[in-house]
Scaffold this active site. Structure first.
Site, PDB file in Angstrom:
ATOM      1  N   PHE A 165      73.596  57.970  18.211  1.00 60.10           N
ATOM      2  CA  PHE A 165      72.839  59.220  18.043  1.00 60.10           C
ATOM      3  C   PHE A 165      71.941  59.503  19.243  1.00 60.10           C
ATOM      4  O   PHE A 165      71.018  60.312  19.141  1.00 60.10           O
ATOM      5  CB  PHE A 165      71.973  59.117  16.785  1.00 60.10           C
ATOM      6  CG  PHE A 165      71.240  57.806  16.700  1.00 60.10           C
ATOM      7  CD1 PHE A 165      70.029  57.619  17.345  1.00 60.10           C
ATOM      8  CD2 PHE A 165      71.789  56.745  16.000  1.00 60.10           C
ATOM      9  CE1 PHE A 165      69.369  56.395  17.291  1.00 60.10           C
ATOM     10  CE2 PHE A 165      71.133  55.516  15.932  1.00 60.10           C
ATOM     11  CZ  PHE A 165      69.912  55.347  16.584  1.00 60.10           C
ATOM     12  N   TYR A 166      72.185  58.867  20.386  1.00 59.82           N
ATOM     13  CA  TYR A 166      71.324  59.042  21.552  1.00 59.82           C
ATOM     14  C   TYR A 166      71.635  60.352  22.271  1.00 59.82           C
ATOM     15  O   TYR A 166      72.440  60.410  23.197  1.00 59.82           O
ATOM     16  CB  TYR A 166      71.512  57.882  22.527  1.00 59.82           C
ATOM     17  CG  TYR A 166      70.718  56.642  22.208  1.00 59.82           C
ATOM     18  CD1 TYR A 166      69.813  56.600  21.151  1.00 59.82           C
ATOM     19  CD2 TYR A 166      70.861  55.496  22.981  1.00 59.82           C
ATOM     20  CE1 TYR A 166      69.092  55.456  20.877  1.00 59.82           C
ATOM     21  CE2 TYR A 166      70.133  54.343  22.717  1.00 59.82           C
ATOM     22  CZ  TYR A 166      69.253  54.330  21.662  1.00 59.82           C
ATOM     23  OH  TYR A 166      68.537  53.195  21.394  1.00 59.82           O
ATOM     24  N   SER A 167      70.991  61.407  21.844  1.00 57.74           N
ATOM     25  CA  SER A 167      71.076  62.692  22.527  1.00 57.74           C
ATOM     26  C   SER A 167      70.065  63.622  21.882  1.00 57.74           C
ATOM     27  O   SER A 167      69.538  63.337  20.796  1.00 57.74           O
ATOM     28  CB  SER A 167      72.482  63.304  22.442  1.00 57.74           C
ATOM     29  OG  SER A 167      72.695  63.881  21.165  1.00 57.74           O
ATOM     30  N   LYS A 182      73.591  51.034  18.707  1.00 55.81           N
ATOM     31  CA  LYS A 182      72.898  51.202  17.426  1.00 55.81           C
ATOM     32  C   LYS A 182      73.515  52.358  16.652  1.00 55.81           C
ATOM     33  O   LYS A 182      73.923  53.358  17.246  1.00 55.81           O
ATOM     34  CB  LYS A 182      71.408  51.469  17.663  1.00 55.81           C
ATOM     35  CG  LYS A 182      70.654  50.243  18.122  1.00 55.81           C
ATOM     36  CD  LYS A 182      69.163  50.488  18.204  1.00 55.81           C
ATOM     37  CE  LYS A 182      68.815  51.396  19.356  1.00 55.81           C
ATOM     38  NZ  LYS A 182      69.168  50.793  20.656  1.00 55.81           N
TER      39      LYS A 182
END
Length: 338
Positions: free
Chosen positions: A60-62, A92
């Site tokens: 979900f890194y954004s 993650k």
């Protein structure tokens, strides 16, 4: 050249300092592929033969909460396929999109690892999977049993945890070996629970991926006021950097800058060196999207601190003279030390 290494799972040699990739996708389109790729390559190329670069990414890194971070990695491996075997990827996941809450049910963990695998593409296998937070609605033992099933099915080869307590780590490790636990560790994030997790991990043979070792960039002294935040910088929402707290917290930064100048290293390298000095199993996890910053961070792992310097820095950390919490509040705070 970076000479020192750390170990995961007892036999996987990785760089003494790992590489966080989160900010490569904040904001969306804010970093070019070329800069990000050179940042990753620089870290890999600096390591001694036989050691892998420990890369940390997120499902979900954004700015949108989507898989842009992993899609960027897929493009990297498509352009540089030889680097797949030179890197160890930790990702993650397990967060309910749009709700900032964990769901560690078997159904959601399976959905998560399948999403990650699809986004990473065919050239790089997921090495280590971490539920990003501990789900209070799922017993830790049940979560670990589900993760063990997914591991044995071949979705990944190592299990990690993130933002968990020492007690939770011990319970989880009793079910299936935990390779690494990711917690925040820095001169302004050194709580009693931090110490307990580090000590428990050492006892169990678990690596500690110590994220934000330079305090999300604040401890290097370039942020003097809130006016220094660029538009869209998520750090502006941290309570430690609010109008009422930032001036107070700058006092700690001034102490760090003075010690770094006397040592002849950069403030980032000093902060990273102190985190590394907490134990051979503690692997600093700073983020970077520029090659020069990646190399600066890696060199922090080679800085040897004298006992007096460690004691002086530890005294600053243990004093805990910091105003504001580690996160924004609300949903983020309730899942810390799960």
């Amino acid at each position: 050249m970076v000479n020192r290494v750390a170990h995961l799972g007892g036999n996987i040699a990785v760089g003494r300092v790992s590489h966080g990739l989160m900010m490569m996708c904040f904001p969306v389109g804010g970093k070019s592929d070329e800069d990000c790729f050179e940042s990753i390559k620089a870290g890999v190329d600096a390591l001694p033969a036989g050691a892998k670069a420990f890369l940390n990414a997120g499902e979900f890194y954004s700015s949108t909460g989507g898989t842009e971070n992993l899609e960027l990695l897929a493009r990297f491996y498509a352009k540089y396929p030889d680097y797949a075997d030179k890197t160890f990827i930790s990702v993650k996941g397990g967060i309910v999109r749009g709700k900032r809450m964990p769901d560690c049910s078997m159904d959601n963990l399976r959905r998560s690892v399948e999403t990650i695998t699809k986004a990473l593409g065919p050239l790089k296998k997921l090495d280590l999977y971490e539920p990003a937070r501990i789900d209070p609605n799922v017993p830790v033992e049940d979560m670990m049993q589900s993760l063990a099933v997914l591991l044995k099915e071949g979705h990944f080869t190592h299990i990690g945890l993130s933002e968990c307590s020492a007690k939770t780590l011990r319970r989880a490790h009793a079910v299936y070996p935990v390779t690494a636990v990711e917690i925040e560790v820095s001169l302004w994030s050194y709580e009693q629970e931090t110490k307990d997790v580090i000590a428990t991990a050492a006892e169990l043979g678990v690596a500690v991926a110590a994220y934000s070792p330079i305090g999300r960039g604040f401890l290097i002294g370039k942020i003097k006021s809130r006016a220094d935040f660029a538009e869209g910088d998520f750090r502006a929402g941290l309570s430690r950097l609010s109008d009422e707290n930032i001036d107070h917290n700058l006092r700690m930064v001034e102490e760090i800058l003075a010690i770094a100048e006397n040592k002849g290293v950069t403030p980032a390298q000093l902060c990273i060196a102190w985190v590394a000095a907490l134990g051979p199993h503690v692997i600093p996890l700073p983020g970077s999207s520029k090659a020069e910053r990646t190399l600066e961070n890696l060199q922090g792992g080679d800085v040897e601190l004298k006992a007096q310097e460690v004691a002086e820095l530890t005294a600053i950390a243990e004093r805990g003279d910091v105003k504001g919490g580690r996160y924004f509040g609300g949903a983020e705070m309730q899942y810390l030390w799960g």
